[in-house]
Each structure stands twice: as C-alpha cells, then as structure tokens.
Scaffold this motif. Structure first.
Motif, PDB file in Angstrom:
ATOM      1  N   SER A  33       0.830  -1.287  -0.201  1.00  0.00           N
ATOM      2  CA  SER A  33      -0.069   0.042  -0.081  1.00  0.00           C
ATOM      3  C   SER A  33       0.951   1.246   0.167  1.00  0.00           C
ATOM      4  CB  SER A  33      -0.766   0.163   1.062  1.00  0.00           C
ATOM      5  OG  SER A  33      -1.854   1.221   1.323  1.00  0.00           O
ATOM      6  N   PRO A  34       1.232   1.725  -1.247  1.00  0.00           N
ATOM      7  CA  PRO A  34       2.034   3.081  -1.106  1.00  0.00           C
ATOM      8  C   PRO A  34       1.125   4.330  -0.794  1.00  0.00           C
ATOM      9  CG  PRO A  34       1.346   2.600  -3.472  1.00  0.00           C
ATOM     10  CD  PRO A  34       0.697   1.445  -2.471  1.00  0.00           C
ATOM     11  N   ASN A  35       1.747   5.096  -0.075  1.00  0.00           N
ATOM     12  CA  ASN A  35       1.235   6.349   0.376  1.00  0.00           C
ATOM     13  C   ASN A  35       1.889   7.697   0.105  1.00  0.00           C
ATOM     14  OD1 ASN A  35      -1.352   5.175   2.249  1.00  0.00           O
ATOM     15  ND2 ASN A  35       0.425   3.775   2.465  1.00  0.00           N
ATOM     16  N   TRP A  36       1.460   8.508  -0.548  1.00  0.00           N
ATOM     17  CA  TRP A  36       2.407   9.552  -1.263  1.00  0.00           C
ATOM     18  C   TRP A  36       2.316  10.959  -0.252  1.00  0.00           C
ATOM     19  CZ3 TRP A  36       4.817   7.891  -5.657  1.00  0.00           C
ATOM     20  CH2 TRP A  36       4.267   6.653  -6.248  1.00  0.00           C
ATOM     21  N   GLY A  37       3.654  11.526  -0.315  1.00  0.00           N
ATOM     22  CA  GLY A  37       3.749  12.756   0.349  1.00  0.00           C
ATOM     23  C   GLY A  37       5.321  13.274   0.489  1.00  0.00           C
ATOM     24  N   ASP A  38       5.464  14.168   0.730  1.00  0.00           N
ATOM     25  CA  ASP A  38       6.807  14.675   0.948  1.00  0.00           C
ATOM     26  C   ASP A  38       7.273  14.652   2.466  1.00  0.00           C
ATOM     27  OD1 ASP A  38       9.593  15.977   0.858  1.00  0.00           O
ATOM     28  OD2 ASP A  38       8.556  18.024   0.503  1.00  0.00           O
ATOM     29  N   LEU A  39       8.022  13.416   2.545  1.00  0.00           N
ATOM     30  CA  LEU A  39       8.245  12.720   3.785  1.00  0.00           C
ATOM     31  C   LEU A  39       9.552  13.447   4.350  1.00  0.00           C
ATOM     32  CD1 LEU A  39       7.646   9.026   3.435  1.00  0.00           C
ATOM     33  CD2 LEU A  39       6.297  10.967   4.224  1.00  0.00           C
ATOM     34  N   TYR A  72      -9.920  25.401   3.723  1.00  0.00           N
ATOM     35  CA  TYR A  72     -10.660  24.351   3.276  1.00  0.00           C
ATOM     36  C   TYR A  72     -10.786  24.274   1.830  1.00  0.00           C
ATOM     37  CZ  TYR A  72     -14.913  26.891   2.562  1.00  0.00           C
ATOM     38  OH  TYR A  72     -15.738  28.018   1.924  1.00  0.00           O
ATOM     39  N   PRO A  73     -10.426  23.310   1.106  1.00  0.00           N
ATOM     40  CA  PRO A  73     -10.313  21.854   1.748  1.00  0.00           C
ATOM     41  C   PRO A  73      -8.669  21.904   2.121  1.00  0.00           C
ATOM     42  CG  PRO A  73     -10.142  21.748  -0.781  1.00  0.00           C
ATOM     43  CD  PRO A  73     -10.819  23.109  -0.364  1.00  0.00           C
ATOM     44  N   ASN A  74      -8.430  20.974   2.978  1.00  0.00           N
ATOM     45  CA  ASN A  74      -6.979  20.825   3.422  1.00  0.00           C
ATOM     46  C   ASN A  74      -6.874  19.528   3.555  1.00  0.00           C
ATOM     47  OD1 ASN A  74      -4.284  21.917   4.198  1.00  0.00           O
ATOM     48  ND2 ASN A  74      -4.956  21.724   6.326  1.00  0.00           N
ATOM     49  N   PRO A  75      -5.860  18.743   3.203  1.00  0.00           N
ATOM     50  CA  PRO A  75      -4.779  19.325   1.703  1.00  0.00           C
ATOM     51  C   PRO A  75      -5.722  19.909   0.799  1.00  0.00           C
ATOM     52  CG  PRO A  75      -4.187  17.193   2.989  1.00  0.00           C
ATOM     53  CD  PRO A  75      -5.470  17.483   3.291  1.00  0.00           C
ATOM     54  N   PHE A  76      -5.051  20.396  -0.089  1.00  0.00           N
ATOM     55  CA  PHE A  76      -5.842  20.999  -1.418  1.00  0.00           C
ATOM     56  C   PHE A  76      -4.819  21.052  -2.718  1.00  0.00           C
ATOM     57  CE2 PHE A  76      -3.159  24.274   0.487  1.00  0.00           C
ATOM     58  CZ  PHE A  76      -2.598  25.236  -0.693  1.00  0.00           C
ATOM     59  N   ASN A  77      -5.485  20.862  -3.674  1.00  0.00           N
ATOM     60  CA  ASN A  77      -4.819  21.174  -5.184  1.00  0.00           C
ATOM     61  C   ASN A  77      -5.585  21.617  -5.954  1.00  0.00           C
ATOM     62  OD1 ASN A  77      -3.087  20.413  -7.236  1.00  0.00           O
ATOM     63  ND2 ASN A  77      -3.650  18.455  -7.569  1.00  0.00           N
ATOM     64  N   PRO A  78      -5.607  22.815  -6.767  1.00  0.00           N
ATOM     65  CA  PRO A  78      -4.288  23.668  -6.341  1.00  0.00           C
ATOM     66  C   PRO A  78      -4.991  25.034  -5.611  1.00  0.00           C
ATOM     67  CG  PRO A  78      -4.795  24.084  -8.346  1.00  0.00           C
ATOM     68  CD  PRO A  78      -5.859  23.101  -8.050  1.00  0.00           C
ATOM     69  N   LYS A  95      -1.475  26.496   9.438  1.00  0.00           N
ATOM     70  CA  LYS A  95      -0.609  25.461   8.369  1.00  0.00           C
ATOM     71  C   LYS A  95      -1.717  25.044   7.448  1.00  0.00           C
ATOM     72  CE  LYS A  95       1.088  21.998  10.366  1.00  0.00           C
ATOM     73  NZ  LYS A  95       1.962  21.406  11.254  1.00  0.00           N
ATOM     74  N   MET A  96      -1.095  24.852   6.132  1.00  0.00           N
ATOM     75  CA  MET A  96      -1.974  24.145   5.120  1.00  0.00           C
ATOM     76  C   MET A  96      -0.908  23.222   4.508  1.00  0.00           C
ATOM     77  SD  MET A  96      -3.003  27.284   2.837  1.00  0.00           S
ATOM     78  CE  MET A  96      -1.694  28.717   2.272  1.00  0.00           C
ATOM     79  N   LEU A  97      -1.567  22.338   3.772  1.00  0.00           N
ATOM     80  CA  LEU A  97      -0.917  21.287   2.902  1.00  0.00           C
ATOM     81  C   LEU A  97      -1.169  21.307   1.701  1.00  0.00           C
ATOM     82  CD1 LEU A  97       1.218  19.095   2.869  1.00  0.00           C
ATOM     83  CD2 LEU A  97      -0.536  17.369   3.512  1.00  0.00           C
ATOM     84  N   LEU A  98      -0.283  21.668   0.572  1.00  0.00           N
ATOM     85  CA  LEU A  98      -0.568  21.541  -0.835  1.00  0.00           C
ATOM     86  C   LEU A  98      -0.044  20.087  -1.496  1.00  0.00           C
ATOM     87  CD1 LEU A  98      -1.439  22.628  -3.555  1.00  0.00           C
ATOM     88  CD2 LEU A  98       0.883  23.659  -3.646  1.00  0.00           C
ATOM     89  N   SER A 105       1.343  27.680  -9.020  1.00  0.00           N
ATOM     90  CA  SER A 105       2.685  27.927  -9.353  1.00  0.00           C
ATOM     91  C   SER A 105       3.585  27.169  -8.467  1.00  0.00           C
ATOM     92  CB  SER A 105       2.845  29.204  -9.858  1.00  0.00           C
ATOM     93  OG  SER A 105       2.828  30.102  -8.517  1.00  0.00           O
ATOM     94  N   LEU A 106       3.171  26.809  -7.450  1.00  0.00           N
ATOM     95  CA  LEU A 106       3.884  26.395  -6.409  1.00  0.00           C
ATOM     96  C   LEU A 106       4.220  24.761  -6.183  1.00  0.00           C
ATOM     97  CD1 LEU A 106       2.353  28.650  -3.224  1.00  0.00           C
ATOM     98  CD2 LEU A 106       4.342  28.973  -4.697  1.00  0.00           C
ATOM     99  N   SER A 107       5.226  24.355  -5.538  1.00  0.00           N
ATOM    100  CA  SER A 107       5.303  22.781  -5.460  1.00  0.00           C
ATOM    101  C   SER A 107       4.621  22.234  -4.016  1.00  0.00           C
ATOM    102  CB  SER A 107       6.865  22.740  -5.004  1.00  0.00           C
ATOM    103  OG  SER A 107       7.541  23.082  -6.303  1.00  0.00           O
ATOM    104  N   SER A 108       4.301  20.919  -4.270  1.00  0.00           N
ATOM    105  CA  SER A 108       3.673  20.337  -2.892  1.00  0.00           C
ATOM    106  C   SER A 108       4.504  20.690  -1.644  1.00  0.00           C
ATOM    107  CB  SER A 108       3.662  18.893  -3.386  1.00  0.00           C
ATOM    108  OG  SER A 108       2.832  18.623  -4.504  1.00  0.00           O
ATOM    109  N   GLY A 109       3.660  20.679  -0.805  1.00  0.00           N
ATOM    110  CA  GLY A 109       4.440  20.972   0.510  1.00  0.00           C
ATOM    111  C   GLY A 109       3.569  21.480   1.352  1.00  0.00           C
ATOM    112  N   ILE A 110       4.431  21.965   2.750  1.00  0.00           N
ATOM    113  CA  ILE A 110       3.724  22.489   3.779  1.00  0.00           C
ATOM    114  C   ILE A 110       3.794  24.238   3.621  1.00  0.00           C
ATOM    115  CG2 ILE A 110       3.536  23.141   6.344  1.00  0.00           C
ATOM    116  CD1 ILE A 110       4.402  20.204   6.592  1.00  0.00           C
ATOM    117  N   TYR A 111       2.654  24.909   3.701  1.00  0.00           N
ATOM    118  CA  TYR A 111       2.889  26.394   3.671  1.00  0.00           C
ATOM    119  C   TYR A 111       1.941  27.058   4.921  1.00  0.00           C
ATOM    120  CZ  TYR A 111       4.268  25.897  -1.195  1.00  0.00           C
ATOM    121  OH  TYR A 111       5.253  25.657  -2.104  1.00  0.00           O
TER     122      TYR A 111
END
Length: 480
Positions: free
Chosen positions: A195-201, A402-408, A475-478, A455-461
């Motif tokens: 079970s792969p789970n994706w995020g900037d670890l 909201y939503p959080n995480p979000f894209n984009p 804090k929010m997560l893209l 225009s931003l990369s995935s990550g915490i902002y």
C-alpha cells in the motif's frame, strides 16, 4: 449578557473537548442506493463550495452532486462510468480546473464476469465533464483505487492505479501524464501486495512514498526529484495488512513534517491502530500507541475540533464511524463518538460542506443504503447574545483553510469584530513570502479569500493574518 447555549437533537452526539462540545448532526438528505465505494469532495464548478463525486459499483453510474453552499446536494445529471471504484481529482490537462480519473473493477453479474477500463474525464470549467476517450488497462485486470501524484516532479499529475488478480495479488501500474492529460504506462514499478502512500516525507519538495507491505511491515522510499526512489527507513511488523485508505499522512505533532496513522485489517477481533512520528528526514519512530480495534476501515484526517491539529475519522465496514482526537503532539484519544449504526460504510471524505468554518463528513454506503452527510456542530458553551443578534463577530479569528490538503485552490475564512487594516500573507516552510492575499482596511464582518497555488510545489505552507496587534498563523498542505 452571557448565556449558556445547549442544543438537543435525536441524532446529535457530542463529547466534551477542552471548553467546547464536539458533535455531529446527520443530514436529513437521502441519496439513491448506488453501492458507493468512494466519496470525494472538491469544488468542481468553481462556486466556492465542496461538491461530491460518487464512485459507484456494479451497474450504477458514478455521479456528481453539486453543493448549494449550505450542504444540500443536487444530482448534476451526469452519468459517468459504471463499476467505479477509485476516484482521483486534480488538474490533469493544465487548464486550471479539476478533472477526474475513475478506476474501475471487474465484477460478477448474472453468472458472468464483466470489465470496464479506467476512465479520464475533463472538466469544462463549470463542473460539467466530458470523456477524454482514453481507456486504460485490459480485460484481465481488476482496477481498484487510484492516486494522482507528481512522482517525476515535472509539474503534472501522474496516476498510480492499483490492480488485483487471482490468485490473490495486489500490484500497481503507474501512468505518466504528458501535461495535457494524456497518459502512458511509465517504467516505475512498485512492490506487489503493498500500500503506497504519497507525500513529501523529507521536506525537500518532491513526493516520497510511505510503504506498507502485507505481512511484512513498513518502509519509506525517498524521491531524488526525478522519480527515482531509494529506501530510507524500514520497520518489520508481520501484522501489517493490505487495505485501501488504511494509512493517513499528516503533521500530527506540529513539527512541520508528515507523520503517519495506520489501521491494519484485523481478523474477527480486529487490530489496533498505530501512530509513527517523522523526524523530518523520512525516519519514523513508533509512539507505542495501540488504539482501538479495527477491521476493514477507511481513515481520513482533518481538524475536526478546531484546535489547530489533525484529528482522525474512521469509517468502519459493518460498524459506526469513530472520531479520534489529537492532543497536538500526535497522541490520540477516542472521542467516544459513534456516528451511524452498523452500516456498510466505506469511502469517506472530510470538508466544510455548509461553510460554517468546521469540518463535516460525507460517507459512502457500500450496499443498498443511502450515502450520508454528517454536519459538525462545535458548540462553544459561552456565547455573546448581543453579537449573535447583530451578526457582528464577537472576536478576531482566522479559520482553517478548506479543503486541506488542497490542490491547487483552497479557501481561507476570517472574521473581524471592528474596522481594521487586515493583511493575510502566505509563507513557505523556510519563511519566504509566496503570496499576499489581503492588504487593505475592511469593516467588521466575515470574509473568505481563495488562494491558488498552481505555481507552487507540493508541501507545507503557512498563512498569517494580522489586524492591529492581533496575529494568527495556520498551516496548510498542498498536494499535487
């Protein structure tokens, strides 16, 4: 004048949490039985509320339901693929709206096996979708779930599709996006029965993998920024078992990296949930927590009790939903909430459906019952009666996006009790300012502003509100 506010509903459940009561009220709205495997929430028609996608099984078409802004949903009339199983939502063709990737599964009906391929639907910009014409997969495969991730760091969303076959085997196909929403099979391979789970670890701006291997344990695979992965950490655990949506990545301890909450599929007696904390490099430590006892479950995280940390909601196949509250350091307590009966709950998503600043629940019913909406009703025990009558906010407050995480795109709400000069700015994890959302004087009232991170990369902002001497940061997560 100060008053104590108490509400009573036949379907209202609550738990004392700090100085407030946390509760949920089940919506009276019913939906046609459609064997929904997954419910996903996003603003598909750009009207600043969360709409719903039902991925429906067997001969039921997958459907899209538009939100009126108050949490009341209307069927859009769009009949998408049947035998839908997983839903991926994101801007697949680079035109700044949200498209759909629906994976399907083979199924047995009238003594015969049937097959439908994965389907990609493009958004016309108003929540109305058209079939891209792509059919992914072949008739020997059963597709079950899909993740949309930019694994190769080329600024588009690729698709990781889970498959199953007989004899029992779980495996994956990764489809690379050409940037225009056309997908082709990539060379990336992932371990079977995992079970792969994706995020900037490791907080380096690219997408890594937290891997759960059936009956083996857990490991982290770090991305070099080009889609090449290497193992960083592993932990043996023979009780680790495969299931969809059984791992949730979020910053549970408030140290600006992604931690993990894990539910394993147990036998008749179930297995406890685990929590591992990240040191910021993709190395995890077991907190020693053994929480509850779960079988076939689906988990999601959000700040359910509005205390600025990520809590956990668990839908349980054959049982009521549960809510586990975070103390802010990554340690969880059972809220005692049991939402619903012993229903065939499955796919679930969390978000502010009625735009009142708190997190609601939309859960799918994997059977012949209705999907359900549960509205959050956090009750502060002391309210200002005069301010309630005038509609002027009682205090300055910045709400969770909201939503959080979000894209984009995400929405940020705030309230001010008197005329003030307000600034809202967004920062990356290094403290660099990346956007100014508000910079003007505003009268007393409630406000919301949309933030696009295309225009931003995935990550915490972080987003920071300042009004006079008042300053608050959240804090929010893209996730792209």
């Amino acid at each position: 004048m100060k008053i104590i506010l108490q509400l009573f509903f036949s379907s209202f459940l609550f738990v004392n949490s700090f100085s407030q009561q946390l509760g949920f009220i089940k919506s009276s709205q019913t939906f046609p039985p459609s064997e929904t495997f997954q419910v996903a929430l996003r603003d598909l028609d750009k009207d600043n509320d969360l709409d719903a996608i039902f991925s429906n099984m067997t001969n039921h078409n997958s459907t899209i339901w538009f939100n009126d802004g108050n949490g009341n949903f209307t069927n859009s009339g769009q009949a998408l693929t049947q035998q839908g199983h997983g839903v991926g939502i994101g801007d697949l063709d680079g035109d700044n709206d949200l498209d759909l990737f629906i994976s399907c599964a083979t199924y047995f009906y009238n003594n015969e096996w049937f097959y439908r391929p994965s389907k990609i639907y493009f958004n016309q910009g108003n929540g109305i979708f058209y079939d891209s014409g792509q059919n992914l997969g072949d008739s020997l495969e059963s597709k079950t779930s899909v993740d949309l991730v930019d694994y190769d760091f080329d600024n588009d969303l690729d698709a990781v599709v889970q498959h199953s076959e007989t004899p029992p085997r779980i495996y994956y196909k990764v489809y690379a996006n050409d940037g225009d929403g056309n997908f082709s099979l990539s060379g990336l391979s992932l371990p079977d029965d995992s079970s792969p789970n994706w995020g900037d670890l490791d907080n380096d701006g690219d997408t890594d993998i937290f891997l759960k291997l059936d009956n083996q344990g857990y490991s982290t695979l770090l991305n070099d920024g080009s889609g090449n992965f290497s193992e960083r950490w592993q932990l043996s655990d023979p009780s680790a078992t495969f299931d969809e949506r059984c791992v949730e990545l979020a910053d549970f301890d408030g140290d600006q990296d992604l931690d993990v909450f894990i539910v394993n599929t147990g036998d008749v007696n179930g297995l406890p949930a685990l929590v591992f904390l990240n040191d910021g490099t993709g190395q995890f430590t077991d907190t020693g927590q053994r929480l509850g006892s779960f079988k076939w479950s689906w988990i999601e995280s959000a700040d359910v009790d509005n205390d600025n940390d990520s809590d956990i909601v668990i839908s349980i196949f054959g049982g009521p939903m549960q809510v586990w509250l975070n103390d802010g350091s990554g340690y969880f307590t059972d809220s005692g909430l049991r939402l619903g009966e012993n229903n065939l709950y499955r796919g679930m998503d969390l978000g502010d459906l009625d735009k009142d600043g708190d997190i609601d629940i939309f859960v799918g019913y994997f059977g012949q019952g209705s999907n359900e909406v549960w509205f959050n009703d956090i009750i502060n025990p002391v309210e200002d009666d005069y301010n309630k009558q005038t509609g002027i906010p009682a205090k300055l407050q910045l709400f969770q996006n909201y939503p959080n995480p979000f894209n984009p795109v995400t929405t940020i709400m705030f309230q001010i009790p008197e005329k003030s000069f307000v600034t809202i700015k967004v920062y990356d994890v290094l403290g660099n300012e990346v956007a100014t959302l508000v910079n003007e004087e505003k009268p007393a009232g409630n406000y919301e502003v949309r933030f696009s991170a295309s225009s931003l990369s995935s990550g915490i902002y972080f987003y920071r509100l300042q009004a006079g001497d008042f300053i608050e940061t959240k804090k929010m997560l893209l996730l792209k």
